[in-house]
Write an enzyme that holds these catalytic residues in place. Structure first.
Site, PDB file in Angstrom:
ATOM      1  CG  ASP A 259      41.250  38.873  43.771  1.00 27.79           C
ATOM      2  OD1 ASP A 259      40.310  38.082  43.580  1.00 27.79           O
ATOM      3  OD2 ASP A 259      41.380  39.966  43.165  1.00 27.79           O
ATOM      4  CG  HIS A 260      41.404  36.029  40.419  1.00 25.33           C
ATOM      5  ND1 HIS A 260      40.484  35.281  39.714  1.00 25.33           N
ATOM      6  CD2 HIS A 260      40.845  37.251  40.592  1.00 25.33           C
ATOM      7  CE1 HIS A 260      39.408  36.011  39.475  1.00 25.33           C
ATOM      8  NE2 HIS A 260      39.593  37.212  40.005  1.00 25.33           N
TER       9      HIS A 260
ATOM     10  CG  ASP B  64      40.700  31.802  38.773  1.00 22.46           C
ATOM     11  OD1 ASP B  64      40.121  30.863  38.186  1.00 22.46           O
ATOM     12  OD2 ASP B  64      40.859  32.929  38.269  1.00 22.46           O
TER      13      ASP B  64
ATOM     14  CG  HIS C  73      35.522  37.963  40.789  1.00 20.41           C
ATOM     15  ND1 HIS C  73      36.867  37.991  41.056  1.00 20.41           N
ATOM     16  CD2 HIS C  73      34.986  37.048  41.640  1.00 20.41           C
ATOM     17  CE1 HIS C  73      37.140  37.131  42.019  1.00 20.41           C
ATOM     18  NE2 HIS C  73      36.019  36.542  42.392  1.00 20.41           N
ATOM     19  N   GLY C  74      34.707  41.840  39.176  1.00 19.50           N
ATOM     20  CA  GLY C  74      34.595  42.883  38.170  1.00 19.50           C
ATOM     21  C   GLY C  74      33.567  43.937  38.539  1.00 19.50           C
TER      22      GLY C  74
ATOM     23  CG  ASN D 156      42.076  45.916  41.742  1.00 23.44           C
ATOM     24  OD1 ASN D 156      42.591  46.770  42.457  1.00 23.44           O
ATOM     25  ND2 ASN D 156      42.792  45.147  40.934  1.00 23.44           N
TER      26      ASN D 156
HETATM   27  P1  13P Z   1      37.592  45.265  38.941  1.00 23.89           P
HETATM   28  O1  13P Z   1      39.032  45.605  38.811  1.00 23.89           O
HETATM   29  O2  13P Z   1      36.882  45.271  37.635  1.00 23.89           O
HETATM   30  O3  13P Z   1      36.898  46.075  39.976  1.00 23.89           O
HETATM   31  O4  13P Z   1      37.532  43.743  39.421  1.00 23.89           O
HETATM   32  C1  13P Z   1      38.105  43.388  40.640  1.00 23.89           C
HETATM   33  C2  13P Z   1      38.013  41.932  40.876  1.00 23.89           C
HETATM   34  O5  13P Z   1      37.105  41.260  40.443  1.00 23.89           O
HETATM   35  C3  13P Z   1      39.068  41.323  41.696  1.00 23.89           C
HETATM   36  O6  13P Z   1      38.959  39.943  41.772  1.00 23.89           O
END
Ligand code: 13P
Length: 281
Positions: free
Chosen positions: A84-85, A106, A207-208, A231
């Site tokens: 991730d990233h 990323d 994401h997010g 996450n």
């Molecule tokens: P959140 O922590 O906001 O759920 O985002 C997780 C995310 O985008 C991981 O790449």
């Protein structure tokens, strides 16, 4: 089965549902996610941030742990082990060489031209080894891995340019979502999301995912989102449950009992999330 994300995300794109990308932090987290998704018989993407990889000892340690758990727990669903990233080509190569089946490069903090150059180098290395690649256009802001950054939205033109010059397998266009908790209502640009989806053959990633209201998650899926990253949400429900356990059991000291007191909260939340996403096998 440890796989890349290509087939699971193309199936999701076709079937108009989303596959959960759930970040892992340790062995327990990974075990709970694998057990729950296997019980529900749905595919899952295990997201590993650079910070989490370092915390768990490194990419080889993570791969060994995931493979071992899958074998010992008889996990039969498709599981994708994904960086991730990844902030550099070197990070992605390290993870791929350790057995990760997927990476996100990323390079979104760079200008588009540099983002394309770095992404293409990762795609070349990854595709030779059967590993899938996600990239980011615009910049998703918020706080992740304790780093806070501000957001820039993606444009259709930049998404097309990056896709056409790299051959990535999925794209995360920054369209208003942020990492971590939202201050107020998230303001997602669904129009551009749909436009990008209509013009690109690859699955899109949101994401997010934490804190986006259910109706907006559903709308994002209807606009072409096939993978949603979560996450903070699982961290939040886990820590709430553990805090409650410690308050009720002030003399507890066995780490298995303390960490495990958050197990059910994580599993319950996963079920709610994937029901909302409509995830199918
Ligand atoms: P959140 O922590 O906001 O759920 O985002 C997780 C995310 O985008 C991981 O790449």
């Amino acid at each position: 089965m440890l796989v890349n994300f290509k087939e699971m995300l193309l199936d999701a794109k076709k079937g108009k549902y989303a596959v959960p990308h759930l970040n892992i932090n340790n062995l327990e987290w990974t075990k709970y996610i694998l057990e729950k998704c296997n019980e529900l018989q749905i595919p899952v993407i295990l997201g590993v941030s650079e910070g989490a990889a370092k915390y768990m000892g490194g990419y080889n340690a993570v791969t060994g742990m995931v493979k071992g758990l899958m074998k010992d727990l008889n996990i039969t669903i498709p599981v994708c082990l994904h960086v991730d990233h990844g902030s550099s080509k070197e990070t992605c190569i390290k993870a791929i060489d350790a057995g990760f089946t997927s990476v996100m490069i990323d390079a979104s903090r760079h200008e588009l031209e540099e983002n394309i150059k770095i992404t293409k180098e990762v795609v070349d290395y990854a595709h030779e080894r059967g590993v899938s690649v996600e990239a980011e256009v615009g910049h998703i802001g918020g706080t992740e891995d304790n780093i806070t950054s501000s957001a820039t939205n993606a444009t259709l033109e930049d998404c097309l340019t990056l896709y056409n010059n790299t051959g990535i397998d999925s794209l995360a266009p920054a369209l208003g979502s942020v990492h971590g908790f939202y201050k107020g209502e998230p303001n997602l640009d669904f129009e551009t999301m749909k436009e990008i989806n209509d013009n690109l053959p690859i699955p899109l990633v949101l994401h997010g995912g934490t804190g986006i209201p259910d109706d907006k998650i559903k709308k994002a899926i209807s606009c072409g989102i096939s993978k949603i990253n979560i996450n903070t949400d699982l961290q939040s429900v886990w820590s709430k449950a553990v805090r409650k356990f410690l308050e009720e059991n002030p003399n507890a000291y066995d780490p298995r009992k303390i960490i495990g007191s958050g197990e059910q909260a994580i599993k319950n939340r996963i079920e709610e999330i994937v029901t909302l996403f409509g995830t199918k096998r």
